[in-house]
Enzyme design. Sequence first.
Site, PDB file in Angstrom:
ATOM      1  N   LYS A  61      70.326  46.455  19.650  1.00  0.00           N
ATOM      2  CA  LYS A  61      68.863  46.337  19.659  1.00  0.00           C
ATOM      3  C   LYS A  61      68.249  46.463  18.247  1.00  0.00           C
ATOM      4  O   LYS A  61      68.922  46.902  17.304  1.00  0.00           O
ATOM      5  CB  LYS A  61      68.292  47.412  20.591  1.00  0.00           C
ATOM      6  CG  LYS A  61      68.669  47.204  22.057  1.00  0.00           C
ATOM      7  CD  LYS A  61      67.959  48.213  22.940  1.00  0.00           C
ATOM      8  CE  LYS A  61      68.310  48.022  24.399  1.00  0.00           C
ATOM      9  NZ  LYS A  61      67.576  48.974  25.275  1.00  0.00           N
ATOM     10  N   TYR A 101      64.070  41.230  30.883  1.00  0.00           N
ATOM     11  CA  TYR A 101      63.710  42.529  31.462  1.00  0.00           C
ATOM     12  C   TYR A 101      62.754  42.395  32.655  1.00  0.00           C
ATOM     13  O   TYR A 101      62.061  43.364  32.992  1.00  0.00           O
ATOM     14  CB  TYR A 101      63.104  43.427  30.383  1.00  0.00           C
ATOM     15  CG  TYR A 101      64.146  44.067  29.478  1.00  0.00           C
ATOM     16  CD1 TYR A 101      65.130  44.902  30.002  1.00  0.00           C
ATOM     17  CD2 TYR A 101      64.128  43.871  28.110  1.00  0.00           C
ATOM     18  CE1 TYR A 101      66.077  45.502  29.181  1.00  0.00           C
ATOM     19  CE2 TYR A 101      65.076  44.471  27.274  1.00  0.00           C
ATOM     20  CZ  TYR A 101      66.048  45.282  27.837  1.00  0.00           C
ATOM     21  OH  TYR A 101      66.984  45.888  27.032  1.00  0.00           O
ATOM     22  N   HIS A 110      72.080  47.752  24.757  1.00  0.00           N
ATOM     23  CA  HIS A 110      71.936  47.452  26.183  1.00  0.00           C
ATOM     24  C   HIS A 110      73.291  47.023  26.709  1.00  0.00           C
ATOM     25  O   HIS A 110      74.045  46.356  25.997  1.00  0.00           O
ATOM     26  CB  HIS A 110      70.937  46.310  26.414  1.00  0.00           C
ATOM     27  CG  HIS A 110      71.035  45.734  27.798  1.00  0.00           C
ATOM     28  ND1 HIS A 110      70.372  46.279  28.873  1.00  0.00           N
ATOM     29  CD2 HIS A 110      71.772  44.690  28.290  1.00  0.00           C
ATOM     30  CE1 HIS A 110      70.683  45.587  29.963  1.00  0.00           C
ATOM     31  NE2 HIS A 110      71.539  44.618  29.637  1.00  0.00           N
ATOM     32  N   ARG A 122      74.935  55.886  21.874  1.00  0.00           N
ATOM     33  CA  ARG A 122      73.552  56.382  21.914  1.00  0.00           C
ATOM     34  C   ARG A 122      73.442  57.796  21.371  1.00  0.00           C
ATOM     35  O   ARG A 122      72.456  58.141  20.718  1.00  0.00           O
ATOM     36  CB  ARG A 122      72.996  56.259  23.330  1.00  0.00           C
ATOM     37  CG  ARG A 122      72.672  54.799  23.673  1.00  0.00           C
ATOM     38  CD  ARG A 122      72.342  54.643  25.119  1.00  0.00           C
ATOM     39  NE  ARG A 122      71.819  53.319  25.440  1.00  0.00           N
ATOM     40  CZ  ARG A 122      71.926  52.765  26.636  1.00  0.00           C
ATOM     41  NH1 ARG A 122      72.541  53.411  27.618  1.00  0.00           N
ATOM     42  NH2 ARG A 122      71.424  51.575  26.862  1.00  0.00           N
ATOM     43  N   GLU A 147      73.087  37.627  32.852  1.00  0.00           N
ATOM     44  CA  GLU A 147      72.631  37.944  31.488  1.00  0.00           C
ATOM     45  C   GLU A 147      73.379  37.099  30.443  1.00  0.00           C
ATOM     46  O   GLU A 147      72.780  36.596  29.495  1.00  0.00           O
ATOM     47  CB  GLU A 147      72.797  39.440  31.222  1.00  0.00           C
ATOM     48  CG  GLU A 147      71.862  40.284  32.087  1.00  0.00           C
ATOM     49  CD  GLU A 147      71.996  41.786  31.877  1.00  0.00           C
ATOM     50  OE1 GLU A 147      71.130  42.518  32.359  1.00  0.00           O
ATOM     51  OE2 GLU A 147      72.969  42.230  31.231  1.00  0.00           O
ATOM     52  N   ASN A 205      66.902  52.743  21.962  1.00  0.00           N
ATOM     53  CA  ASN A 205      68.192  53.367  22.279  1.00  0.00           C
ATOM     54  C   ASN A 205      69.406  52.518  21.863  1.00  0.00           C
ATOM     55  O   ASN A 205      70.476  52.613  22.442  1.00  0.00           O
ATOM     56  CB  ASN A 205      68.251  53.768  23.757  1.00  0.00           C
ATOM     57  CG  ASN A 205      68.199  52.581  24.695  1.00  0.00           C
ATOM     58  OD1 ASN A 205      67.983  51.463  24.260  1.00  0.00           O
ATOM     59  ND2 ASN A 205      68.414  52.820  25.969  1.00  0.00           N
TER      60      ASN A 205
END
Length: 140
Positions: free
Chosen positions: A11, A51, A117, A104, A128, A114
């Site tokens: 991310k 999302y 994913h 994390r 996905e 965080n």
Amino acid sequence: MAIERTFSIIKPDATERNLTGAINALIEKAGLRIVAQKRIRMTREQAGTFYAVHKARPFFGELVDFMISAPVVVQVLEGENAVLKHRDVMGATDPSKAADGTIRKLHAKSIGENSVHGSDAAETAAIEIAQFFSGNEIVG
Ligand code: CMP
């Protein structure tokens, strides 16, 4: 156990801090193979679609804004029991609850920012993966 694939995102909070290599090292050490990977700038539409399941949550707008704030690295990971293996190495969504040694625990800034994913099931992974990769981009 058959070879399985899962979908992963590194991310914006992690790409901004130049942590792609450090996170990939943890993924590979966990026994997963990175069989596809690209660094992209997500569009608002892509993030909203990705999302969509969280659309009714109070943090949805914040989540989409965050995911388009800087580049992300989207990946396909392969290995035995890949979905669970990846969830284990990521650690809990909330970094304050994540186990020692997990991505994390080591790198995430907060429950929102965080760092990574990962798909929650093989069926979700297939959906996905298809959003970001065509078949010939995945080389196992
Ligand atoms: P991820 O595994 O990508 O799936 C949904 C994301 O929503 C999750 O990681 C977090 O980054 C984010 N998220 C979950 N709970 C919260 C929260 N309470 N506040 C902000 N973001 C959240």
